[in-house]
Design a protein around this motif. Structure first.
Motif, PDB file in Angstrom:
ATOM      1  N   SER A 206      53.063  16.681  60.531  1.00  0.00           N
ATOM      2  CA  SER A 206      52.196  17.142  59.447  1.00  0.00           C
ATOM      3  C   SER A 206      53.022  17.462  58.205  1.00  0.00           C
ATOM      4  O   SER A 206      52.599  17.177  57.084  1.00  0.00           O
ATOM      5  CB  SER A 206      51.377  18.351  59.884  1.00  0.00           C
ATOM      6  OG  SER A 206      52.233  19.382  60.261  1.00  0.00           O
ATOM      7  N   ASN A 207      54.219  18.017  58.404  1.00  0.00           N
ATOM      8  CA  ASN A 207      55.108  18.208  57.260  1.00  0.00           C
ATOM      9  C   ASN A 207      55.461  16.868  56.633  1.00  0.00           C
ATOM     10  O   ASN A 207      55.504  16.740  55.410  1.00  0.00           O
ATOM     11  CB  ASN A 207      56.410  18.887  57.701  1.00  0.00           C
ATOM     12  CG  ASN A 207      56.247  20.378  57.820  1.00  0.00           C
ATOM     13  OD1 ASN A 207      55.426  20.960  57.122  1.00  0.00           O
ATOM     14  ND2 ASN A 207      57.015  20.986  58.693  1.00  0.00           N
ATOM     15  N   ALA A 208      55.731  15.895  57.484  1.00  0.00           N
ATOM     16  CA  ALA A 208      56.075  14.561  56.979  1.00  0.00           C
ATOM     17  C   ALA A 208      54.938  14.031  56.107  1.00  0.00           C
ATOM     18  O   ALA A 208      55.170  13.507  55.025  1.00  0.00           O
ATOM     19  CB  ALA A 208      56.352  13.618  58.143  1.00  0.00           C
ATOM     20  N   LEU A 209      53.727  14.214  56.597  1.00  0.00           N
ATOM     21  CA  LEU A 209      52.572  13.697  55.862  1.00  0.00           C
ATOM     22  C   LEU A 209      52.386  14.424  54.531  1.00  0.00           C
ATOM     23  O   LEU A 209      52.053  13.815  53.519  1.00  0.00           O
ATOM     24  CB  LEU A 209      51.303  13.825  56.714  1.00  0.00           C
ATOM     25  CG  LEU A 209      50.077  13.089  56.181  1.00  0.00           C
ATOM     26  CD1 LEU A 209      50.356  11.586  56.048  1.00  0.00           C
ATOM     27  CD2 LEU A 209      48.860  13.329  57.052  1.00  0.00           C
ATOM     28  N   THR A 210      52.630  15.733  54.541  1.00  0.00           N
ATOM     29  CA  THR A 210      52.518  16.493  53.300  1.00  0.00           C
ATOM     30  C   THR A 210      53.508  15.967  52.263  1.00  0.00           C
ATOM     31  O   THR A 210      53.144  15.695  51.122  1.00  0.00           O
ATOM     32  CB  THR A 210      52.813  17.986  53.553  1.00  0.00           C
ATOM     33  OG1 THR A 210      52.037  18.398  54.674  1.00  0.00           O
ATOM     34  CG2 THR A 210      52.471  18.813  52.341  1.00  0.00           C
ATOM     35  N   VAL A 211      54.750  15.802  52.702  1.00  0.00           N
ATOM     36  CA  VAL A 211      55.766  15.278  51.786  1.00  0.00           C
ATOM     37  C   VAL A 211      55.320  13.925  51.229  1.00  0.00           C
ATOM     38  O   VAL A 211      55.468  13.641  50.046  1.00  0.00           O
ATOM     39  CB  VAL A 211      57.126  15.134  52.516  1.00  0.00           C
ATOM     40  CG1 VAL A 211      58.148  14.469  51.614  1.00  0.00           C
ATOM     41  CG2 VAL A 211      57.636  16.495  52.962  1.00  0.00           C
ATOM     42  N   PHE A 212      54.729  13.129  52.100  1.00  0.00           N
ATOM     43  CA  PHE A 212      54.288  11.792  51.695  1.00  0.00           C
ATOM     44  C   PHE A 212      53.127  11.873  50.696  1.00  0.00           C
ATOM     45  O   PHE A 212      53.137  11.210  49.663  1.00  0.00           O
ATOM     46  CB  PHE A 212      53.869  10.999  52.933  1.00  0.00           C
ATOM     47  CG  PHE A 212      53.283   9.653  52.635  1.00  0.00           C
ATOM     48  CD1 PHE A 212      54.107   8.579  52.351  1.00  0.00           C
ATOM     49  CD2 PHE A 212      51.915   9.468  52.630  1.00  0.00           C
ATOM     50  CE1 PHE A 212      53.575   7.331  52.065  1.00  0.00           C
ATOM     51  CE2 PHE A 212      51.368   8.221  52.352  1.00  0.00           C
ATOM     52  CZ  PHE A 212      52.201   7.155  52.066  1.00  0.00           C
ATOM     53  N   ASN A 213      52.157  12.704  51.032  1.00  0.00           N
ATOM     54  CA  ASN A 213      50.962  12.773  50.186  1.00  0.00           C
ATOM     55  C   ASN A 213      51.247  13.305  48.794  1.00  0.00           C
ATOM     56  O   ASN A 213      50.524  13.008  47.850  1.00  0.00           O
ATOM     57  CB  ASN A 213      49.886  13.626  50.867  1.00  0.00           C
ATOM     58  CG  ASN A 213      49.186  12.844  51.964  1.00  0.00           C
ATOM     59  OD1 ASN A 213      49.129  11.616  51.924  1.00  0.00           O
ATOM     60  ND2 ASN A 213      48.675  13.553  52.964  1.00  0.00           N
ATOM     61  N   GLU A 214      52.294  14.120  48.687  1.00  0.00           N
ATOM     62  CA  GLU A 214      52.625  14.679  47.379  1.00  0.00           C
ATOM     63  C   GLU A 214      53.302  13.678  46.447  1.00  0.00           C
ATOM     64  O   GLU A 214      53.526  13.961  45.288  1.00  0.00           O
ATOM     65  CB  GLU A 214      53.583  15.869  47.556  1.00  0.00           C
ATOM     66  CG  GLU A 214      52.913  17.132  48.048  1.00  0.00           C
ATOM     67  CD  GLU A 214      53.942  18.158  48.485  1.00  0.00           C
ATOM     68  OE1 GLU A 214      55.157  17.826  48.477  1.00  0.00           O
ATOM     69  OE2 GLU A 214      53.537  19.272  48.831  1.00  0.00           O
ATOM     70  N   MET A 215      53.660  12.535  46.990  1.00  0.00           N
ATOM     71  CA  MET A 215      54.417  11.582  46.164  1.00  0.00           C
ATOM     72  C   MET A 215      53.510  10.851  45.200  1.00  0.00           C
ATOM     73  O   MET A 215      52.393  10.492  45.546  1.00  0.00           O
ATOM     74  CB  MET A 215      55.109  10.546  47.046  1.00  0.00           C
ATOM     75  CG  MET A 215      56.153  11.129  47.922  1.00  0.00           C
ATOM     76  SD  MET A 215      56.844   9.889  49.000  1.00  0.00           S
ATOM     77  CE  MET A 215      57.957   9.057  47.891  1.00  0.00           C
ATOM     78  N   GLU A 216      54.024  10.617  43.991  1.00  0.00           N
ATOM     79  CA  GLU A 216      53.197   9.842  43.081  1.00  0.00           C
ATOM     80  C   GLU A 216      53.563   8.351  43.097  1.00  0.00           C
ATOM     81  O   GLU A 216      52.707   7.504  42.987  1.00  0.00           O
ATOM     82  CB  GLU A 216      53.202  10.442  41.669  1.00  0.00           C
ATOM     83  CG  GLU A 216      54.546  10.562  41.044  1.00  0.00           C
ATOM     84  CD  GLU A 216      55.109  11.990  40.951  1.00  0.00           C
ATOM     85  OE1 GLU A 216      55.880  12.167  40.037  1.00  0.00           O
ATOM     86  OE2 GLU A 216      54.808  12.875  41.788  1.00  0.00           O
ATOM     87  N   THR A 217      54.846   8.042  43.296  1.00  0.00           N
ATOM     88  CA  THR A 217      55.210   6.628  43.462  1.00  0.00           C
ATOM     89  C   THR A 217      55.694   6.412  44.883  1.00  0.00           C
ATOM     90  O   THR A 217      56.461   7.202  45.412  1.00  0.00           O
ATOM     91  CB  THR A 217      56.372   6.208  42.535  1.00  0.00           C
ATOM     92  OG1 THR A 217      57.044   7.379  42.098  1.00  0.00           O
ATOM     93  CG2 THR A 217      55.881   5.391  41.385  1.00  0.00           C
ATOM     94  N   ASN A 224      56.591   2.735  55.297  1.00  0.00           N
ATOM     95  CA  ASN A 224      57.082   2.481  56.648  1.00  0.00           C
ATOM     96  C   ASN A 224      57.547   3.766  57.324  1.00  0.00           C
ATOM     97  O   ASN A 224      57.331   3.952  58.522  1.00  0.00           O
ATOM     98  CB  ASN A 224      58.219   1.471  56.617  1.00  0.00           C
ATOM     99  CG  ASN A 224      57.729   0.072  56.320  1.00  0.00           C
ATOM    100  OD1 ASN A 224      56.537  -0.201  56.411  1.00  0.00           O
ATOM    101  ND2 ASN A 224      58.651  -0.806  55.964  1.00  0.00           N
ATOM    102  N   SER A 225      58.166   4.648  56.544  1.00  0.00           N
ATOM    103  CA  SER A 225      58.628   5.913  57.123  1.00  0.00           C
ATOM    104  C   SER A 225      57.452   6.683  57.706  1.00  0.00           C
ATOM    105  O   SER A 225      57.512   7.198  58.810  1.00  0.00           O
ATOM    106  CB  SER A 225      59.280   6.811  56.075  1.00  0.00           C
ATOM    107  OG  SER A 225      60.319   6.153  55.439  1.00  0.00           O
ATOM    108  N   VAL A 226      56.399   6.771  56.929  1.00  0.00           N
ATOM    109  CA  VAL A 226      55.300   7.634  57.361  1.00  0.00           C
ATOM    110  C   VAL A 226      54.474   6.970  58.462  1.00  0.00           C
ATOM    111  O   VAL A 226      54.016   7.632  59.392  1.00  0.00           O
ATOM    112  CB  VAL A 226      54.462   8.102  56.142  1.00  0.00           C
ATOM    113  CG1 VAL A 226      53.558   7.014  55.628  1.00  0.00           C
ATOM    114  CG2 VAL A 226      53.697   9.351  56.487  1.00  0.00           C
TER     115      VAL A 226
END
Length: 661
Positions: A206-217, A224-226
DNA sequence: CTAGGGTTAG
């Protein structure tokens, strides 16, 4: 500076006890004494440059020695080529010499070059040296950070065996994350994808997903990471969901994407979707990792024909390809073939590893090859240099236990070098059930519950054993304790894929649109099977200890519903493939076997440990009595988590995925 | 042109 490469947990540095203030500062003042690179023609420099680009390490090192003496430096890119060369050859000593050289006589290498050196030390697993360089470098950029995140986060993972380390490793990761945010590096794609990957390696999806969702580019690699994060943490649904999102954003899948998608299919036993992915895999047929993932997908979806075909077609095979096949064959019940495959592997010159041997012993235990299993077990260290681990002991306990050598199994557990864990004791408990050894069962159950008091499967298993031996009061006692500890049993759940949709069946759940028709037909089938001699095995009736007694709880085990639905919904002749969250029970096993014969259909049921193949139409005569003792399996062993069963249920009539790229 | 993604068991 604390040691990282020989760390003991209490010495593991936390960022705050290290040089937090220095981490937070990115210095910009130039180094006071920075000689410039020589512009004069120099034979050694020319020779050096040529050797670096030609990957000629000895010549380069010789030239470097002269350059050192005459105080001449090459440019950063040339050094980085040399370092690549050192990395490729595992030349630690040479790498250190390069390090020394570029820092000698007050020369201050560029950030670029220091990063290359840091990375070199990380790859050599010399984290002290990497950390020292990072700590002392005057200016750090995103690359320096990304390298160190990976280094730190991986360092904590090296000794997973010590559970408490998990906390400190994850703690470090969190602190790094914090600092990265403070320093303002969190908008970088590289840093983010490293964070995502590291969080997911710690199971913090879930932390991984949060980091991902916050990205703009986002680029392909971060997608692939996520996707990989979820695929590897056995959340195939979410992985496929993200994959769909990725495609909607216009990205094309590459090898890594497809590997993760395949792994998701593997986890969910989605053979049809897996076949579609296979089409896209074809253009990457030389990619070993991807081919291995494909192999595993076919094995885990119970289609050994496809797996065998792909395996023989592969030009390059590594240990993982062989191990995947050995384990796949063993889990699918082809024990002889698994062992033949192992022999073929060793004679072809591929060295087996830890996991390969687990597969071999697993095959032996399933087939009851006691002598063979023991001889592999005893020779694994001598012949292949592999120290037997918990999993190997587990297989041996199962092997001896199933063969009725319960005392030998116990002795093995008492003498094993790795500490026995829940799985070990549960294996012994399973063997006790088969052989109705009450006293030992009680002992094993106690050990399981000491280690995991919430293990519903054990309470159920134990109470069943008491029931089977007519010790009703004891059975009642176990039920009371279970109730008192508020332990709930995961509901049995089975999944079947029909027309790219997944249908889920849960015990006592009537939400499937065709449930009435399914139930009607199920009763009919049971009736017809009874006429040819099927007798429901009531030793499994008391599984649902906390629920109300239904008229016939066995009748509604989820796999029976799924089988009947498969017969209704799948084209004639098509194999019925079912995935279950719990071990299949003896009665369902018998039911499936007889029904497969009566209806002339192949049925494959995958439970969390094994795969059960039922051939249709081979043999019209029903051997009911013989089958009762054949392959008795036990339900109630909880492997997959409960949450997942319910999530999957809610998605049961949702369309899965379309490939259109 | 130094840093980030994918495979086998439990």
């Amino acid at each position: 500076m604390k040691s990282l490469s020989n760390y003991k947990p209490k010495f593991l540095p936390t960022i705050s006890t290290l040089t937090l203030h220095s981490l937070l500062h990115i210095h910009h003042q130039p180094h006071p004494n920075t000689p410039t690179q020589s512009n004069l023609p120099n034979t050694h420099l020319n020779e050096f440059t040529a050797a670096c680009y030609n990957r000629d390490l000895p010549t380069a090192m010789k030239a470097l020695n002269f350059m050192q003496k005459t105080q001449i430096w090459a440019d950063s890119v040339t050094y980085s080529e040399l370092i690549k060369c050192c990395l490729a050859r595992g030349a630690v000593r040479e790498g250190k010499l390069v390090h020394k050289h570029v820092f000698s006589s007050g020369y201050q290498p560029k950030t670029f070059l220091v990063n290359t050196l840091i990375n070199m030390y990380v790859k050599f697993n010399l984290l002290d040296d990497a950390w020292k360089l990072f700590d002392e470098m005057p200016e750090r950029n995103v690359v320096s950070w990304t390298t160190m995140i990976a280094a730190f986060a991986n360092a904590g993972m090296r000794d997973e065996a010590l559970g408490f380390l998990a906390c400190s490793g994850l703690g470090i990761l969190r602190q790094i994350h914090c600092i990265i945010t403070k320093v303002g590096l969190d908008s970088d794609v590289f840093v983010r994808s490293a964070l995502i990957d590291k969080y997911s390696k710690w199971g913090e999806v879930s932390n991984a997903l949060t980091v991902f969702n916050e990205m703009e580019t986002r680029d392909l690699i971060v997608w692939n990471s996520v996707i990989g994060a979820f695929a590897q943490n056995s959340d195939g649904d979410e992985a496929l969901e993200l994959f769909k999102r990725m495609k909607r954003c216009g990205f094309l899948a590459d090898q890594a994407t497809l590997t993760s998608v395949l792994r998701a299919c593997t986890g969910l036993a989605l053979l049809e979707l897996g076949r579609q992915v296979h089409v896209h895999v074809l253009k990457y047929h030389r990619d070993l990792i991807l081919s291995n993932a494909l192999l595993d997908m076919y094995c885990k979806c119970g289609s050994m024909e496809d797996a065998r075909f792909e395996f023989t077609r592969m030009v390059n095979k590594d240990v993982i390809s062989w191990s995947t096949m050995i384990i796949g064959l063993a889990q699918n019940g082809f024990s002889h073939e698994a062992i033949d495959m192992f022999e073929e592997m060793t004679s072809s010159g591929t060295r087996p590893n830890y996991i390969t041997i687990v597969g071999v012993l697993f095959a032996c235990s399933h087939a009851g090859f006691v002598d063979k299993g023991q001889s592999y077990f005893q020779s694994m260290e001598k012949v292949y240099g592999i120290k037997p681990g918990r999993e190997h002991y587990g297989c041996m306990v199962d092997l001896l236990g199933r063969a009725g050598k319960l005392n030998e199994a116990v002795e093995l557990i008492h003498n094993m070098e790795p500490e026995p864990d829940v799985v070990t004791w549960r294996t012994l408990l399973g063997a006790c059930r088969i052989h109705r050894n009450m006293d030992l069962a009680a002992y094993a159950a106690k050990r399981v519950l000491d280690l995991d008091p919430d293990d519903a499967g054990t309470y159920i298993l134990l109470s069943n054993i008491y029931v089977n031996t007519h010790r009703w009061e004891d059975a009642e006692q176990v039920r009371k304790i279970m109730k008192g500890n508020n332990v709930r049993k995961e509901p049995g759940c089975s999944w079947i894929e029909v027309d790219k949709q997944i249908h889920a069946f849960v015990l006592r759940d009537n939400s499937h649109p065709d449930i009435d028709e399914i139930t009607r037909r199920l009763i009919q089938y049971v009736q017809r099977l009874r006429e040819v001699g099927y007798v429901p095995d009531t030793s499994f009736v008391l599984h649902d200890v906390e629920g109300e007694q239904m008229e016939d709880p066995l009748l509604y085990h989820s796999e029976k519903l799924a089988i009947v639905y498969g017969l209704m919904a799948l084209t004639k002749g098509k194999t019925i493939r079912i995935r279950k969250n719990l071990r299949i029970c003896g009665d369902c096993h018998l039911f499936a076997k007889l029904l497969a014969q009566m209806e002339g259909r192949n049925i494959v049921i995958r439970d969390p440990i094994r795969y059960h193949h039922f051939q249709g139409g081979f043999n019209a005569s029903l051997l009911v009595n013989g089958l009762m003792v054949d392959h008795i399996e036990q339900t109630g062993v909880m492997i997959e988590n409960q949450q997942k069963a319910l999530t999957d249920l809610s998605k049961k009539v949702e369309g899965i995925i379309c490939f259109s790229d």
